[in-house]
Design a protein around this motif. Structure first.
Motif, PDB file in Angstrom:
ATOM      1  N   ARG A  52       0.762  -1.245  -0.046  1.00 50.69           N
ATOM      2  CA  ARG A  52      -0.148  -0.108  -0.086  1.00 50.69           C
ATOM      3  C   ARG A  52       0.674   1.281  -0.151  1.00 50.69           C
ATOM      4  N   MET A  53       1.866   1.271   0.746  1.00 48.30           N
ATOM      5  CA  MET A  53       2.577   2.349   0.946  1.00 48.30           C
ATOM      6  C   MET A  53       3.596   2.611  -0.351  1.00 48.30           C
ATOM      7  N   GLU A  54       3.908   1.690  -0.991  1.00 46.91           N
ATOM      8  CA  GLU A  54       4.806   1.797  -2.206  1.00 46.91           C
ATOM      9  C   GLU A  54       4.004   2.609  -3.382  1.00 46.91           C
ATOM     10  N   ALA A  55       2.795   2.310  -3.430  1.00 47.72           N
ATOM     11  CA  ALA A  55       1.692   2.761  -4.274  1.00 47.72           C
ATOM     12  C   ALA A  55       1.375   4.347  -4.104  1.00 47.72           C
ATOM     13  N   LEU A  56       1.817   5.093  -3.096  1.00 43.21           N
ATOM     14  CA  LEU A  56       1.609   6.437  -2.519  1.00 43.21           C
ATOM     15  C   LEU A  56       2.591   7.199  -3.181  1.00 43.21           C
ATOM     16  N   PRO A  57       2.224   8.331  -3.974  1.00 42.41           N
ATOM     17  CA  PRO A  57       3.244   9.317  -4.586  1.00 42.41           C
ATOM     18  C   PRO A  57       4.020  10.033  -3.716  1.00 42.41           C
ATOM     19  N   SER A  58       3.708   9.979  -2.466  1.00 45.42           N
ATOM     20  CA  SER A  58       4.615  11.110  -1.545  1.00 45.42           C
ATOM     21  C   SER A  58       5.665  10.165  -0.970  1.00 45.42           C
ATOM     22  N   VAL A  59       5.352   8.738  -1.187  1.00 49.03           N
ATOM     23  CA  VAL A  59       6.541   7.963  -0.580  1.00 49.03           C
ATOM     24  C   VAL A  59       7.797   7.564  -1.605  1.00 49.03           C
ATOM     25  N   GLU A  60       9.038   7.857  -0.923  1.00 50.31           N
ATOM     26  CA  GLU A  60      10.008   7.492  -1.735  1.00 50.31           C
ATOM     27  C   GLU A  60      10.550   6.085  -1.801  1.00 50.31           C
ATOM     28  N   LYS A  61      10.581   5.452  -0.721  1.00 51.48           N
ATOM     29  CA  LYS A  61      10.887   3.955  -0.563  1.00 51.48           C
ATOM     30  C   LYS A  61      10.340   3.319   0.682  1.00 51.48           C
ATOM     31  N   VAL A  62       9.966   1.940   0.699  1.00 49.31           N
ATOM     32  CA  VAL A  62       9.648   1.422   1.788  1.00 49.31           C
ATOM     33  C   VAL A  62      10.572  -0.059   1.834  1.00 49.31           C
ATOM     34  N   LYS A  69       4.691  16.555   7.132  1.00 48.15           N
ATOM     35  CA  LYS A  69       3.470  16.760   7.877  1.00 48.15           C
ATOM     36  C   LYS A  69       2.206  16.639   7.108  1.00 48.15           C
ATOM     37  N   LYS A  70       2.448  17.239   5.912  1.00 52.00           N
ATOM     38  CA  LYS A  70       1.155  17.286   4.966  1.00 52.00           C
ATOM     39  C   LYS A  70       0.863  16.014   4.458  1.00 52.00           C
ATOM     40  N   ASP A  71       1.695  15.251   4.094  1.00 56.53           N
ATOM     41  CA  ASP A  71       1.477  13.962   3.448  1.00 56.53           C
ATOM     42  C   ASP A  71       1.393  12.688   4.383  1.00 56.53           C
ATOM     43  N   VAL A  72       1.611  12.987   5.682  1.00 54.92           N
ATOM     44  CA  VAL A  72       1.473  11.701   6.345  1.00 54.92           C
ATOM     45  C   VAL A  72       0.049  11.274   6.719  1.00 54.92           C
ATOM     46  N   GLU A  73      -0.895  12.171   6.535  1.00 52.59           N
ATOM     47  CA  GLU A  73      -2.480  12.029   6.621  1.00 52.59           C
ATOM     48  C   GLU A  73      -2.657  10.644   5.546  1.00 52.59           C
ATOM     49  N   THR A  74      -2.147  10.589   4.465  1.00 50.80           N
ATOM     50  CA  THR A  74      -2.439   9.564   3.542  1.00 50.80           C
ATOM     51  C   THR A  74      -1.912   8.272   4.038  1.00 50.80           C
ATOM     52  N   LEU A  75      -0.366   8.426   4.478  1.00 52.33           N
ATOM     53  CA  LEU A  75       0.033   7.096   5.078  1.00 52.33           C
ATOM     54  C   LEU A  75      -0.866   6.579   6.402  1.00 52.33           C
ATOM     55  N   LEU A  76      -1.213   7.530   7.228  1.00 50.08           N
ATOM     56  CA  LEU A  76      -2.111   7.007   8.338  1.00 50.08           C
ATOM     57  C   LEU A  76      -3.372   6.198   7.810  1.00 50.08           C
ATOM     58  N   ALA A  77      -4.033   6.950   6.872  1.00 55.28           N
ATOM     59  CA  ALA A  77      -5.242   6.351   6.343  1.00 55.28           C
ATOM     60  C   ALA A  77      -4.818   4.890   5.700  1.00 55.28           C
TER      61      ALA A  77
END
Length: 738
Positions: free
Chosen positions: A111-121, A147-155
């Motif tokens: 899930r995290m690798e699919a997010l545009p705000s994530v560089e690597k997992v 701080k702005k992008d972390v909400e998408t990770l928390l979801a």
């Protein structure tokens, strides 16, 4: 007590020009519609301008201090600043089919690798016992964008948590902790506002006995807060905002000074009408109040602003933003008191006078009680002074053992899931705790860092569950080594490990290699450097603020002794507050009472914050009370009699203001953050001590002992010109008028 004086002061007369406070009040009272419309327009412009330009947030470079700041600059300039990383911790809590930590970790990774705000997992890592798994997620950008992008990770983490009820799955990291703490604090501050506003109104209703008179100070305080927030947005482009830290202080100061200044002004206008038997017009009463309390409000406002300006000397973005916001709300409150209040008093007229409750209070019962309490003090001033000084010393003594520290992830309330998850993460993976970030620049910078890493192996002060890795910048001239510490960032063990690295291990590692530059940063180092910076700047702030308030009080009273006495009393209140802070928060006895877990230290920002705010508010009281004493002396009363007259005559105002400020400060005890609790306790104790011990015991006893020498170099003279139909204020026919 014999009658003192003959006439009330007149704002205008042959003895001099009309004071600007009187001219302003006269115009506002005779043109109330224009005055109120102008004030509303000014507030709208301030709020609109602030909303239009926005708030300029401070960058991370603004927070760099000391050696840790130099290390951060080296890392930033070479591209070695650690990227923002979030950790997802997965723990087994129940034996449920399919709920294996490794399975959930795989889902988190996809899930995290699919997010545009994530560089690597990173690949999942299991703890030694296998009961916990962590997944490190590196975000793009910096810590601010995180701080702005972390909400998408928390979801995404929440979705996986719902799919695996037999596992505890939580996300933690600097971004998620920061966002969660800010959200919690914002909710609690809003709740605090909802509590303090009605409490303040009820106290004012008791003081004034009239709904309108009680509501106006609260309304003015809210207007001051709103206008100051708008102006703060503009000012932030000169003094950057430190993450919204100033907003709670703006509200606190807005309620304190906004209500205080309104209280001083309204009570004085009522007194003038009372002395005339109700024959004096409200407009004329406003002018007389402007000549006395209006001047005291101006002096107090400048004193508060100057004391807060001392925070700029700290050279820290947090204190600069707090000083800016608090100064703005103070000046806005002064402006409102000098313009809005005269307009409203003239417009509302008799509706401000109140009913039976107000009439009963105006008979002087409270003033007579205070006069009775003060007479033994002025009859035996030496005994009273010794007792007051002894109480001050007893409260202030613990401050000699004050230890300063800084907040960290471990100090935030563990009722926040991200904070609790961080604690569990560090227990399962000690290397994920705080770390020393060691930077070396020069030829072959990696060699001394490898030597340093080897020197820490086997030392219990450093985490041993992973080998330290050296990162080298692209230019090859700067290298970074992270040395994790398996202890809380503010613990004694962490402090010892920092001292070991800075004083012994790192110098030994770079020894023999000329031309190298090195520095140590990280959460532990930054906290230690920040606390040391506050300790170094504190004496300079105290010196500046003391000299500034001394000058303001001399300008107000034209007396070196009275100004010096006021400055000493301010410092006494501060020392008492510091002593109580040390006693309460460095021990454990008050944990259950105030709902905190002792850290063994006082927050490094708290002493300076309490000092600057308290000196301003204490000077506020001092100017108002001594102004009333000086008025009585100018009317011909002996100094001892004038002390009783002035203090008793202003007792209801000072008591009401103190109770209101205490109610505002106490409400911040319900914010579940230890720094806010410390500020609340410090200010609450100081205001109570100021009102009870300093103003009721030490001030009158010291002035009684000094006699007319308190007015050196010249006793106040020049009795104000007569005002037909008015009697003197203070004590008349044996009754104290309040």
């Amino acid at each position: 007590m014999r009658r003192t004086g003959q006439q009330s002061p007149t704002p205008a007369g042959s003895q001099g020009t009309v004071p600007v406070t009187v001219r302003t009040a006269r115009w506002c009272a005779t043109h109330p519609g224009r005055a109120l419309a102008g004030w509303v327009l000014l507030l709208a412009v301030c709020i609109g301008a602030g909303a239009t330009v926005g708030t300029n947030k401070g960058t991370f470079a603004d927070f760099w201090i000391g050696e840790a700041g130099r290390a951060e600059a080296m890392a930033s300039g070479s591209g070695l600043t650690p990227p923002p990383v979030e950790q997802v911790l997965i723990e087994r809590t129940a034996r449920t089919a399919g709920d294996e930590p490794s399975v959930a970790a795989g889902e988190i990774r996809r899930r995290m690798e699919a997010l545009p705000s994530v560089e690597k997992v990173d690949a999942p890592v299991a703890s030694r016992g296998g009961e916990a798994v962590r997944v490190a997620v590196t975000l793009r950008g910096d810590r601010e964008t995180a701080k702005k992008d972390v909400e998408t990770l928390l979801a995404q983490t929440a979705e996986v948590r719902r799919a695996h009820p037999g596992l505890t799955i939580e996300q933690t990291g600097s971004a998620s902790v920061s966002v969660a703490v800010d959200d919690r604090q914002g909710q609690e501050l809003r709740r605090t506002e909802m509590i303090s506003l009605p409490v303040t109104f009820l106290i004012l209703l008791v003081v004034f006995g009239a709904i309108l008179a009680a509501g106006i100070p609260v309304l003015l305080a809210l207007f001051s807060f709103a206008g100051a927030v708008g102006l703060y947005g503009l000012a932030s482009w000169v003094f950057p905002d430190a993450g919204g830290a100033a907003l709670s202080v703006i509200f606190m100061m807005g309620m304190a000074v906004g209500v205080d200044y309104s209280l001083f002004y309204l009570k004085r206008a009522r007194e003038e009408r009372q002395r005339s038997g109700g024959t004096l017009s409200h407009a004329r009463a406003v002018e007389l109040a402007a000549a006395t309390s209006g001047r005291a409000v101006v002096d107090s406002g400048f004193a508060v602003a100057l004391s807060l300006a001392g925070l700029y000397l700290v050279g820290d973005v947090i204190f600069s933003s707090i000083a800016t916001g608090a100064i703005l709300v103070t000046l806005v409150a002064v402006g409102g008191s000098l313009t809005v209040l005269p307009a409203l008093l003239a417009t509302l007229g008799h509706r401000m006078d109140g009913g039976r409750l107000a009439r009963r209070r105006r008979r002087g019962g409270e003033g007579r009680v205070w006069a009775a309490l003060l007479r033994p003090v002025v009859r035996r001033p030496l005994v009273a002074l010794v007792a007051g000084v002894a109480a001050t010393v007893a409260l202030a003594a613990p401050a000699l053992g004050m230890r300063l520290g800084t907040e960290g992830k471990e100090t935030f309330p563990d009722s926040i899931p991200a904070v609790a998850a961080y604690d569990r993460l560090v227990r399962a993976f000690p290397s994920e705790g705080p770390a020393h970030l060691v930077l070396v620049r020069g030829e072959d910078p990696a060699a001394p860092l490898r030597k340093l890493g080897a020197a820490t192996r086997g030392d219990a002060l450093f985490a041993q569950d992973g080998a330290p890795v050296v990162r080298i910048a692209e230019d090859g001239r700067t290298a970074l080594l992270a040395l994790p510490v398996p202890y809380a960032a503010n613990s004694p063990e962490a402090a010892r490990s920092l001292a070991l690295v800075r004083d012994r291990l790192l110098p030994a590692a770079v020894d023999g290699t000329p031309g190298l530059q090195w520095a140590v940063s990280g959460e532990i180092a930054a906290g230690a450097d920040y606390a040391a910076h506050q300790e170094w700047r504190l004496p300079w702030v105290i010196l500046f603020v003391s000299l500034a308030t001394l000058a303001i009080m001399y300008a107000a009273f034209r007396s070196v002794v009275a100004a010096a006495l006021g400055t000493v009393l301010n410092l006494a209140a501060v020392l008492a507050a510091w002593g109580v802070l040390t006693l309460v928060f460095q021990g454990t006895w008050a944990e259950g009472l105030l709902g905190f877990e002792s850290l063994g230290f006082v927050g490094s920002r708290t002493p300076l914050m309490v000092f600057a705010i308290l000196v301003g508010l204490s000077t506020d009281y001092q100017i108002f009370v001594v102004s009333r004493i000086r008025e009585a002396v100018r009317r011909g009363a002996p100094t001892r009699e004038a002390v009783v007259d002035g203090i008793a005559g202003s007792a209801s105002v000072v008591t009401g203001a103190a109770v209101i400020m205490v109610s505002v400060f106490v409400s911040f005890l319900f914010v579940d953050r230890i720094e806010m609790k410390q500020i609340a306790v410090g200010l609450t104790v100081a205001v109570l001590f100021d009102a009870i011990v300093l103003r009721a015991v030490i001030l009158p006893s010291a002035m009684a002992l000094l006699g007319d020498r308190v007015w050196w170099p010249r006793r106040p003279t020049g009795t104000p010109a007569p005002t037909p139909g008015l009697r003197s204020g203070g004590v008349a026919e044996g009754k104290v008028l309040v």
